[in-house]
Write a protein that holds these residues in place. Sequence first.
Motif, PDB file in Angstrom:
ATOM      1  N   THR A 190     -11.368 -13.776   5.479  1.00  0.00           N
ATOM      2  CA  THR A 190      -9.988 -13.713   4.999  1.00  0.00           C
ATOM      3  C   THR A 190      -9.753 -12.362   4.327  1.00  0.00           C
ATOM      4  OG1 THR A 190     -10.534 -14.660   2.853  1.00  0.00           O
ATOM      5  CG2 THR A 190      -9.908 -16.204   4.604  1.00  0.00           C
ATOM      6  N   ILE A 191      -8.504 -12.038   4.143  1.00  0.00           N
ATOM      7  CA  ILE A 191      -8.152 -10.768   3.503  1.00  0.00           C
ATOM      8  C   ILE A 191      -8.777 -10.670   2.114  1.00  0.00           C
ATOM      9  CG2 ILE A 191      -6.225  -9.490   2.491  1.00  0.00           C
ATOM     10  CD1 ILE A 191      -4.627 -10.182   5.011  1.00  0.00           C
TER      11      ILE A 191
ATOM     12  N   SER B 261       1.608  -5.389  -3.215  1.00  0.00           N
ATOM     13  CA  SER B 261       2.901  -5.285  -2.533  1.00  0.00           C
ATOM     14  C   SER B 261       3.877  -4.636  -3.503  1.00  0.00           C
ATOM     15  CB  SER B 261       3.400  -6.670  -2.107  1.00  0.00           C
ATOM     16  OG  SER B 261       3.466  -7.553  -3.205  1.00  0.00           O
ATOM     17  N   LYS B 262       4.867  -3.943  -2.925  1.00  0.00           N
ATOM     18  CA  LYS B 262       5.828  -3.238  -3.771  1.00  0.00           C
ATOM     19  C   LYS B 262       7.048  -2.853  -2.943  1.00  0.00           C
ATOM     20  CE  LYS B 262       3.286   0.976  -2.881  1.00  0.00           C
ATOM     21  NZ  LYS B 262       2.480   2.045  -3.402  1.00  0.00           N
TER      22      LYS B 262
ATOM     23  N   ASP C  74      -0.155  -2.967   0.730  1.00  0.00           N
ATOM     24  CA  ASP C  74      -1.338  -2.118   0.881  1.00  0.00           C
ATOM     25  C   ASP C  74      -2.583  -2.990   0.848  1.00  0.00           C
ATOM     26  OD1 ASP C  74       0.307   0.145   0.807  1.00  0.00           O
ATOM     27  OD2 ASP C  74       0.135   0.305  -1.375  1.00  0.00           O
ATOM     28  N   LEU C  75      -3.415  -2.845   1.857  1.00  0.00           N
ATOM     29  CA  LEU C  75      -4.687  -3.566   1.942  1.00  0.00           C
ATOM     30  C   LEU C  75      -5.807  -2.548   1.794  1.00  0.00           C
ATOM     31  CD1 LEU C  75      -3.860  -5.680   5.121  1.00  0.00           C
ATOM     32  CD2 LEU C  75      -3.674  -6.417   2.747  1.00  0.00           C
TER      33      LEU C  75
ATOM     34  N   MET D 211      -7.837   1.951   3.966  1.00  0.00           N
ATOM     35  CA  MET D 211      -6.642   1.210   3.624  1.00  0.00           C
ATOM     36  C   MET D 211      -5.686   1.117   4.807  1.00  0.00           C
ATOM     37  SD  MET D 211      -3.238   1.928   2.420  1.00  0.00           S
ATOM     38  CE  MET D 211      -2.856   2.951   1.057  1.00  0.00           C
ATOM     39  N   VAL D 212      -4.949   0.023   4.863  1.00  0.00           N
ATOM     40  CA  VAL D 212      -3.868  -0.151   5.834  1.00  0.00           C
ATOM     41  C   VAL D 212      -2.608  -0.468   5.046  1.00  0.00           C
ATOM     42  CG1 VAL D 212      -2.963  -1.564   7.707  1.00  0.00           C
ATOM     43  CG2 VAL D 212      -5.379  -0.963   7.670  1.00  0.00           C
ATOM     44  N   LYS D 213      -1.548   0.240   5.354  1.00  0.00           N
ATOM     45  CA  LYS D 213      -0.238   0.013   4.739  1.00  0.00           C
ATOM     46  C   LYS D 213       0.636  -0.650   5.796  1.00  0.00           C
ATOM     47  CE  LYS D 213       1.558   3.234   2.175  1.00  0.00           C
ATOM     48  NZ  LYS D 213       1.774   2.628   0.866  1.00  0.00           N
ATOM     49  N   ILE D 214       1.255  -1.752   5.426  1.00  0.00           N
ATOM     50  CA  ILE D 214       2.172  -2.451   6.332  1.00  0.00           C
ATOM     51  C   ILE D 214       3.523  -2.501   5.646  1.00  0.00           C
ATOM     52  CG2 ILE D 214       2.669  -4.597   7.544  1.00  0.00           C
ATOM     53  CD1 ILE D 214      -0.371  -5.185   7.410  1.00  0.00           C
TER      54      ILE D 214
END
Length: 103
Positions: free
Chosen positions: A3-4, A13-14, A24-25, A68-71
């Motif tokens: 899981t994350i 989150s923002k 942001d992960l 990091m991954v930004k969604i």
Amino acid sequence: MATIKQVCRHVRSKNAGPFWVTIDLFFDGPENYRRYADSSALGPELMQRLYGADPRLVRRYPVPKLHMVKISYARTSVQGGEVERDMHCGQQYVRLLDVELDV
């Protein structure tokens, strides 16, 4: 499946302006970043299911140097609008923590 919350050291989150939200992960190292950053589980369909986002307006930005991954996705209502429940979107990340990632 991981899981994350198991493979990320930090998730946030923002707001990304009044019309967008960013999540942001931060993966807990290069190995988990390489393994899960491109997971199909992190696709537009997930953002649609969890947040009601239009899948055509979901953007994903990998940042390899930070592991990091930004969604980002378009908000369903403008920030501060009548139906606003989280003005700064600081709590939106919680829905992602138990999402299972495929390899």
